[in-house]
Design an enzyme around this catalytic site. Structure first.
Site, PDB file in Angstrom:
ATOM      1  N   SER A 169       0.815  -1.209   0.000  1.00 17.80           N
ATOM      2  CA  SER A 169       0.000   0.000   0.000  1.00 17.80           C
ATOM      3  C   SER A 169       0.856   1.270   0.000  1.00 17.80           C
ATOM      4  CB  SER A 169      -0.962  -0.050   1.205  1.00 17.80           C
ATOM      5  OG  SER A 169      -1.955   0.923   1.115  1.00 17.80           O
ATOM      6  N   HIS A 229      -2.602  -1.120  -4.861  1.00 22.26           N
ATOM      7  CA  HIS A 229      -4.054  -1.013  -4.998  1.00 22.26           C
ATOM      8  C   HIS A 229      -4.471   0.453  -4.930  1.00 22.26           C
ATOM      9  CE1 HIS A 229      -4.401  -0.075  -0.745  1.00 22.26           C
ATOM     10  NE2 HIS A 229      -3.777  -1.203  -0.428  1.00 22.26           N
TER      11      HIS A 229
END
Length: 224
Positions: free
Chosen positions: A113, A136
């Site tokens: 992340s 993501h």
């Protein structure tokens, strides 16, 4: 007397590791600061006592002091993080990227992340083969108004993160977005999980390697 000084120095090092997850090693005037970013990056809100966290308000003044300390010749950032607060993580990444001293990052375990911008923020980046990195789209928690402004704010934040990653690595914007929006990789989610070799192959990380390779690169940068 020498033994007492040695013991005192060892105690100070252990205390520093306990407080901020880092320490300076090496001879006087030729030190390397090892900074660990682990668990979840804590931002504006405190996380539970049962969670491993990296507090960005501790790291900001620490990074400034490393940059200004003449005895520290380089910074090794070791990452094993699940991500966390987006603004806090990006702020730390911008600080590391703007340092003049040699900087090297090493991903162990995970650099997920917002850990991705942190991994690429160093002047050279390494990852061990068994480590993984999750790419993501930006997520948010709490109250979200179903209005265009909310979605625009998320899109703009994602744009800032993607731009940072592309500027500090060899991955292109199109390829990054493709990995970020992949629908068939993660259950009940979108995105991609890359292992060490895949992260290097797509240009996200510079090289597959461990501690010795990262330290060698850091020392070589300091000798230039």
């Amino acid at each position: 007397m020498d033994r007492e000084k040695e013991k005192s120095g060892a105690n100070e090092m252990l205390e520093e590791i306990r407080e901020i997850g880092g320490t300076t090693v090496g001879g006087e005037g030729n030190g390397i600061h090892c900074l660990s970013i682990i668990g979840q990056i804590e931002g504006h809100y405190l996380l539970g006592n049962d969670q491993k966290t990296t507090k960005y308000e501790h790291l900001i003044p620490l990074l400034v002091s490393i940059e200004e300390n003449p005895d520290v010749k380089g910074l090794l950032v070791v990452l094993n993080t699940m991500g966390g607060d987006v603004e806090a993580g990006l702020a730390l990444a911008e600080l590391i990227a703007s340092m003049q001293k040699p900087t090297v990052s090493l991903v162990l375990g995970g650099g997920h992340s917002i850990g991705v911008p942190l991994a690429v923020s160093a002047k050279r980046s390494f990852i061990v083969p068994s480590a993984t990195m999750t790419i993501h789209p930006v997520r948010t928690t709490g109250l979200v108004l179903g209005v265009p402004q909310s979605f625009r704010a998320l899109r703009e934040m994602q744009g800032r993160i993607s731009d940072f990653i592309c500027r500090h690595s060899r991955i292109g914007a199109t390829r990054l977005e493709e990995l970020m929006m992949r629908p068939d990789e993660m259950a009940t989610d979108v995105g991609t999980v890359l292992d060490g070799n895949e992260a290097v192959a797509c240009g996200l990380i510079d090289e597959v390697g461990g501690l010795s390779a990262a330290l060698a690169a850091l020392r070589a940068m300091g000798e230039r």
